[in-house]
Design a protein around this motif. Structure first.
Motif, PDB file in Angstrom:
ATOM      1  N   LEU A  24     -37.728  -3.751  73.700  1.00 19.66           N
ATOM      2  CA  LEU A  24     -37.722  -3.803  75.166  1.00 19.66           C
ATOM      3  C   LEU A  24     -38.903  -4.614  75.693  1.00 19.66           C
ATOM      4  N   THR A  25     -40.073  -4.442  75.089  1.00 19.11           N
ATOM      5  CA  THR A  25     -41.270  -5.176  75.508  1.00 19.11           C
ATOM      6  C   THR A  25     -41.070  -6.678  75.340  1.00 19.11           C
ATOM      7  N   LEU A  26     -40.557  -7.080  74.194  1.00 19.29           N
ATOM      8  CA  LEU A  26     -40.365  -8.503  73.907  1.00 19.29           C
ATOM      9  C   LEU A  26     -39.340  -9.130  74.847  1.00 19.29           C
ATOM     10  N   ALA A  27     -38.306  -8.383  75.184  1.00 20.25           N
ATOM     11  CA  ALA A  27     -37.315  -8.902  76.129  1.00 20.25           C
ATOM     12  C   ALA A  27     -37.970  -9.224  77.464  1.00 20.25           C
ATOM     13  N   GLU A  28     -38.897  -8.379  77.907  1.00 14.69           N
ATOM     14  CA  GLU A  28     -39.567  -8.620  79.191  1.00 14.69           C
ATOM     15  C   GLU A  28     -40.564  -9.774  79.098  1.00 14.69           C
ATOM     16  N   TRP A  29     -41.235  -9.921  77.967  1.00 10.96           N
ATOM     17  CA  TRP A  29     -42.129 -11.076  77.802  1.00 10.96           C
ATOM     18  C   TRP A  29     -41.326 -12.379  77.854  1.00 10.96           C
ATOM     19  N   CYS A  30     -40.172 -12.392  77.197  1.00 11.46           N
ATOM     20  CA  CYS A  30     -39.324 -13.588  77.248  1.00 11.46           C
ATOM     21  C   CYS A  30     -38.855 -13.859  78.680  1.00 11.46           C
ATOM     22  N   GLU A  31     -38.531 -12.809  79.414  1.00 10.49           N
ATOM     23  CA  GLU A  31     -38.137 -12.962  80.820  1.00 10.49           C
ATOM     24  C   GLU A  31     -39.255 -13.631  81.616  1.00 10.49           C
ATOM     25  N   ASN A  32     -40.489 -13.184  81.368  1.00  9.46           N
ATOM     26  CA  ASN A  32     -41.643 -13.776  82.048  1.00  9.46           C
ATOM     27  C   ASN A  32     -41.797 -15.248  81.683  1.00  9.46           C
ATOM     28  N   LEU A  33     -41.594 -15.565  80.398  1.00  7.07           N
ATOM     29  CA  LEU A  33     -41.732 -16.949  79.954  1.00  7.07           C
ATOM     30  C   LEU A  33     -40.678 -17.831  80.611  1.00  7.07           C
ATOM     31  N   VAL A  34     -39.453 -17.356  80.701  1.00  5.18           N
ATOM     32  CA  VAL A  34     -38.395 -18.118  81.374  1.00  5.18           C
ATOM     33  C   VAL A  34     -38.748 -18.324  82.848  1.00  5.18           C
ATOM     34  N   ARG A  35     -39.186 -17.250  83.499  1.00  3.60           N
ATOM     35  CA  ARG A  35     -39.499 -17.310  84.925  1.00  3.60           C
ATOM     36  C   ARG A  35     -40.654 -18.278  85.199  1.00  3.60           C
ATOM     37  N   ASN A  36     -41.611 -18.333  84.283  1.00  5.97           N
ATOM     38  CA  ASN A  36     -42.815 -19.155  84.477  1.00  5.97           C
ATOM     39  C   ASN A  36     -42.840 -20.362  83.540  1.00  5.97           C
ATOM     40  N   TRP A  37     -41.665 -20.829  83.133  1.00  6.18           N
ATOM     41  CA  TRP A  37     -41.571 -21.870  82.110  1.00  6.18           C
ATOM     42  C   TRP A  37     -42.354 -23.124  82.480  1.00  6.18           C
ATOM     43  N   ASP A  38     -42.164 -23.631  83.653  1.00  3.20           N
ATOM     44  CA  ASP A  38     -42.831 -24.881  84.042  1.00  3.20           C
ATOM     45  C   ASP A  38     -44.347 -24.725  84.018  1.00  3.20           C
ATOM     46  N   ALA A  39     -44.837 -23.596  84.501  1.00  3.64           N
ATOM     47  CA  ALA A  39     -46.279 -23.360  84.499  1.00  3.64           C
ATOM     48  C   ALA A  39     -46.809 -23.222  83.080  1.00  3.64           C
ATOM     49  N   CYS A  40     -46.050 -22.563  82.193  1.00  4.58           N
ATOM     50  CA  CYS A  40     -46.483 -22.399  80.796  1.00  4.58           C
ATOM     51  C   CYS A  40     -46.514 -23.744  80.078  1.00  4.58           C
ATOM     52  N   VAL A  41     -45.515 -24.581  80.333  1.00  2.00           N
ATOM     53  CA  VAL A  41     -45.487 -25.916  79.719  1.00  2.00           C
ATOM     54  C   VAL A  41     -46.648 -26.757  80.231  1.00  2.00           C
ATOM     55  N   ALA A  42     -46.924 -26.674  81.521  1.00  2.00           N
ATOM     56  CA  ALA A  42     -48.046 -27.421  82.085  1.00  2.00           C
ATOM     57  C   ALA A  42     -49.370 -26.957  81.492  1.00  2.00           C
ATOM     58  N   GLU A  43     -49.466 -25.673  81.177  1.00  2.00           N
ATOM     59  CA  GLU A  43     -50.721 -25.111  80.676  1.00  2.00           C
ATOM     60  C   GLU A  43     -50.934 -25.375  79.190  1.00  2.00           C
ATOM     61  N   ALA A  44     -49.884 -25.219  78.370  1.00  2.00           N
ATOM     62  CA  ALA A  44     -50.054 -25.259  76.917  1.00  2.00           C
ATOM     63  C   ALA A  44     -49.219 -26.318  76.218  1.00  2.00           C
ATOM     64  N   GLY A  45     -48.316 -26.991  76.928  1.00  2.00           N
ATOM     65  CA  GLY A  45     -47.451 -27.985  76.315  1.00  2.00           C
ATOM     66  C   GLY A  45     -46.098 -27.395  75.960  1.00  2.00           C
ATOM     67  N   GLU A  46     -45.076 -28.240  75.957  1.00  2.00           N
ATOM     68  CA  GLU A  46     -43.717 -27.759  75.701  1.00  2.00           C
ATOM     69  C   GLU A  46     -43.575 -27.204  74.289  1.00  2.00           C
ATOM     70  N   GLY A  47     -44.208 -27.863  73.299  1.00  2.00           N
ATOM     71  CA  GLY A  47     -44.090 -27.388  71.923  1.00  2.00           C
ATOM     72  C   GLY A  47     -44.602 -25.976  71.761  1.00  2.00           C
ATOM     73  N   THR A  48     -45.768 -25.693  72.317  1.00  2.00           N
ATOM     74  CA  THR A  48     -46.341 -24.352  72.212  1.00  2.00           C
ATOM     75  C   THR A  48     -45.488 -23.335  72.963  1.00  2.00           C
ATOM     76  N   ALA A  49     -44.996 -23.694  74.137  1.00  2.00           N
ATOM     77  CA  ALA A  49     -44.125 -22.784  74.882  1.00  2.00           C
ATOM     78  C   ALA A  49     -42.859 -22.472  74.079  1.00  2.00           C
ATOM     79  N   LYS A  50     -42.327 -23.460  73.382  1.00  2.00           N
ATOM     80  CA  LYS A  50     -41.132 -23.236  72.552  1.00  2.00           C
ATOM     81  C   LYS A  50     -41.443 -22.331  71.368  1.00  2.00           C
ATOM     82  N   VAL A  51     -42.629 -22.499  70.782  1.00  4.05           N
ATOM     83  CA  VAL A  51     -43.045 -21.601  69.692  1.00  4.05           C
ATOM     84  C   VAL A  51     -42.997 -20.152  70.171  1.00  4.05           C
ATOM     85  N   TRP A  52     -43.523 -19.897  71.358  1.00  8.09           N
ATOM     86  CA  TRP A  52     -43.586 -18.530  71.854  1.00  8.09           C
ATOM     87  C   TRP A  52     -42.216 -17.976  72.195  1.00  8.09           C
ATOM     88  N   GLY A  53     -41.355 -18.793  72.785  1.00 14.97           N
ATOM     89  CA  GLY A  53     -40.008 -18.320  73.053  1.00 14.97           C
ATOM     90  C   GLY A  53     -39.280 -17.971  71.764  1.00 14.97           C
TER      91      GLY A  53
END
Length: 438
Positions: A368-397
């Motif tokens: 359940l926790t991981l599902a919500e973290w993924c939800e956050n990553l989807v919701r904030n995808w553009d900001a996460c990519v801007a912060e860490a790069g698309e490759g790193t964001a994909k690693v986390w997803g």
């Protein structure tokens, strides 16, 4: 569907060349569960598949052939050479669920020759992996020292946790808690469940105002601040400089500096002792199974007689499998991470003279926790990519969605073990029955 899986009557023909789809068929053990398409125009797998894996260029098939399994797929995906259609990269869980029967096997020498002839020998020369990948274990020895030395542990923690505090804020939410939450109901919010996890640990440790707590591997200080707000004096330790800086600022902002401190420190360098309680939330995965005895002996040495400790960590579902993480996890997520079953953990706790009072499994809570973290990553995808790069964001997803599947399928579990340091009389100084709410 015609396949070319190790068919010597076909492969032995002089000049036989395979399409990319046929190469995929030779590498996969059993039916291909999802649709694969390739840059040469070929395709394989169910035509009505909800998910399509598109191999866009020769480097993508190079990664797959040279590292069969999750590592090759991850390299191609993170580099952008393999695109998964039908899911968001912040939460590829639905595609991973559909692909869970996908297994690769090493083909025969004849098949490998045919694959090389089909692709061209020069295209099979190994190419550098994506920059998010760390060195293989054998090369880390030369550059970073022996496994679980202080230097190498610090580098492993830096690789995983010093991505960016802003990145983690987007993924973890306001609690900045990167460990399994404890849900009272499936529809609880992530923040409710994380607060409840800290409440559960606090209550299990029977803490009260004026007590002293050592929180090992404290992350961004969530447990430290929770306890300090209730009058407990707390020292937290983390190997991540970014975590320590963030936590110290948060402690100051909340007016808790007289009670709480987070140190950028190896836990082995904590000099104080005589603590009423020790919490270890999400650190045991990093210390190495062969170090468990010394780790729990360290905890025993930090506790006063009658003091309680709680160990919260990911485990395997039994005690027989290899402790080493898979190649993708080891190279991209938790370098040098190791897991074993809860039985081994409990045995090593007991073997250093500590008594185990209680144990519970929170496996479903982590899914359940991981599902919500993924939800956050989807919701904030553009900001996460801007912060860490698309490759790193994909690693986390990929990592979080895959881990969610692992917890749901009982490949991994999450156990809390509560123990006590007995005095010479061997008596408990806690209630006879569990004193906390589940």
């Amino acid at each position: 569907m015609t396949t070319f899986r190790d068919r010597s009557d076909v492969l032995a023909e002089l000049g036989t060349k395979l399409t990319i789809a046929e190469i995929i068929e030779t590498l996969v053990d059993g039916p291909v569960p999802v649709r694969f398409t390739a840059f040469d125009g070929s395709a394989t797998g169910p035509e009505d598949s909800e998910f399509v894996l598109e191999i866009r260029n020769p480097r993508g098939i190079n990664y797959l052939v040279n590292a069969l399994g999750d590592l090759g797929l991850a390299r191609a995906y993170i580099a952008g050479d393999l695109v998964v259609h039908g899911v968001h990269p912040g939460d590829p869980y639905p595609a991973l669920h559909a692909m869970q029967s996908l297994k690769f096997h090493r083909p025969s020498a004849l098949t490998l020759v045919t694959i090389a002839r089909s692709l061209g020998w020069e295209r099979l020369r190994p190419v550098p992996p994506p920059p998010q990948e760390t060195l293989p274990r054998w090369r880390r020895v030369a550059l970073e020292g022996l496994r679980h030395s202080k230097t190498r542990d610090a580098e492993a923690i830096h690789h995983h946790y010093d991505v960016s505090n802003a990145f983690y804020e987007h993924v973890l939410g306001p609690s900045m808690t990167y460990t399994c939450a404890a849900y009272g109901e499936p529809d609880w919010t992530l923040e409710q469940a994380q607060e409840n996890k800290y409440r559960l640990v606090f209550d299990k440790l029977h803490l009260k105002e004026g007590d002293r707590l050592l929180d090992i591997g404290c992350g961004w200080g969530g447990m430290v601040r929770y306890a300090a707000r209730r009058g407990v004096r707390v020292i937290g330790a983390t190997l991540s400089a970014e975590q320590a800086a963030w936590a110290q600022k948060k402690i100051a902002d909340e007016g808790l500096s007289e009670l709480a401190e987070v140190r950028h420190s190896d836990y082995r360098d904590i000099a104080e002792s005589g603590f009423d309680a020790v919490s270890s939330i999400g650190l045991t995965e990093h210390i190495g199974v062969h170090n468990y005895p010394s780790y729990f002996r360290f905890i025993q040495g930090k506790l006063r007689e009658g003091g309680l400790f709680l160990n919260h960590c990911i485990t395997r579902h039994d005690n027989t499998k290899t402790t080493k993480a898979g190649d993708f996890i080891d190279r991209y997520v938790f370098p040098d991470g190791e897991l074993i079953g809860s039985g081994r953990i409990i045995s090593d706790i007991q073997n250093v003279g500590l008594e185990v009072l209680h144990e519970e499994n929170l496996r479903e809570h982590y899914a359940l926790t991981l599902a919500e973290w993924c939800e956050n990553l989807v919701r904030n995808w553009d900001a996460c990519v801007a912060e860490a790069g698309e490759g790193t964001a994909k690693v986390w997803g990929l990592y979080m969605a895959g881990s969610r599947l692992g917890f749901q399928r009982n490949v991994v579990q999450l156990h809390q073990v509560l123990g006590v340091k007995l005095g010479p009389d061997g008596l408990w100084n806690v209630p006879l029955r569990p004193w906390w709410n589940p």
